[in-house]
Design an enzyme around this catalytic site. Structure first.
Site, PDB file in Angstrom:
ATOM      1  N   TYR A 151     -10.745   4.142  14.870  1.00  0.00           N
ATOM      2  CA  TYR A 151     -11.091   3.934  16.280  1.00  0.00           C
ATOM      3  C   TYR A 151      -9.839   4.035  17.151  1.00  0.00           C
ATOM      4  CZ  TYR A 151     -13.555   2.030  20.320  1.00  0.00           C
ATOM      5  OH  TYR A 151     -14.122   1.866  21.553  1.00  0.00           O
ATOM      6  N   HIS A 168      -8.877   7.088  19.935  1.00  0.00           N
ATOM      7  CA  HIS A 168      -8.609   6.761  21.340  1.00  0.00           C
ATOM      8  C   HIS A 168      -7.171   7.079  21.734  1.00  0.00           C
ATOM      9  CE1 HIS A 168     -12.560   4.923  21.263  1.00  0.00           C
ATOM     10  NE2 HIS A 168     -12.507   4.937  22.590  1.00  0.00           N
ATOM     11  N   TYR A 226      -9.606   1.072  32.274  1.00  0.00           N
ATOM     12  CA  TYR A 226     -10.570   0.990  31.179  1.00  0.00           C
ATOM     13  C   TYR A 226      -9.805   0.456  29.972  1.00  0.00           C
ATOM     14  CZ  TYR A 226     -14.551   2.669  28.281  1.00  0.00           C
ATOM     15  OH  TYR A 226     -15.647   2.767  27.443  1.00  0.00           O
ATOM     16  N   TRP A 266     -18.222  13.414  22.791  1.00  0.00           N
ATOM     17  CA  TRP A 266     -17.438  12.237  22.369  1.00  0.00           C
ATOM     18  C   TRP A 266     -18.308  11.288  21.557  1.00  0.00           C
ATOM     19  CZ3 TRP A 266     -12.512  10.940  21.962  1.00  0.00           C
ATOM     20  CH2 TRP A 266     -12.182   9.594  21.777  1.00  0.00           C
ATOM     21  N   TRP A 267     -19.528  11.041  22.033  1.00  0.00           N
ATOM     22  CA  TRP A 267     -20.432  10.156  21.301  1.00  0.00           C
ATOM     23  C   TRP A 267     -20.665  10.676  19.886  1.00  0.00           C
ATOM     24  CZ3 TRP A 267     -24.756   9.420  25.507  1.00  0.00           C
ATOM     25  CH2 TRP A 267     -24.293   8.531  26.494  1.00  0.00           C
TER      26      TRP A 267
END
Length: 105
Positions: free
Chosen positions: A19, A23, A42, A77-78
């Site tokens: 993860y 990112h 964010y 992205w999902w």
């Protein structure tokens, strides 16, 4: 007017490094899209005991990152993230919006 939004998601077990890596290498086109949509801040935090991800955004537009479901960049992205977190049938992350109950300026 700037608004603050928060939501939580769930990371699959033993996926913290993946993860973070994904990112750290966020696609420039996704980063640009979020900024164009009025997301100026964010941040995502991980509770390692529960694998719960806590996300916080400052938004100047009407929606949030969770409202961009029809955008092909977001859908891509999902799909890219679906193997390491809990998702809906369309591969969007399962999210729960959180109510702001305190803010100190």
């Amino acid at each position: 007017m700037m608004k603050r939004l928060a939501f939580k998601m769930k990371l699959n077990e033993n996926q913290k490094e993946n993860y973070i890596k994904r990112h750290d290498e966020i696609w420039p086109e996704l980063k640009n899209l979020l900024k164009e949509e009025g997301i100026s801040e964010y941040a995502i935090f991980l509770d390692e005991e529960t694998n719960t991800l806590f996300a916080f955004q400052k938004v100047s537009g009407q929606g949030s990152s969770q409202d961009l479901s029809s955008n092909p960049i977001v859908q891509k992205w999902w799909n890219y993230m679906a193997d390491i977190m809990q998702t809906n049938p369309d591969n969007s992350p399962i999210t729960t919006r959180l109510e702001e109950v305190f803010y100190l300026e």
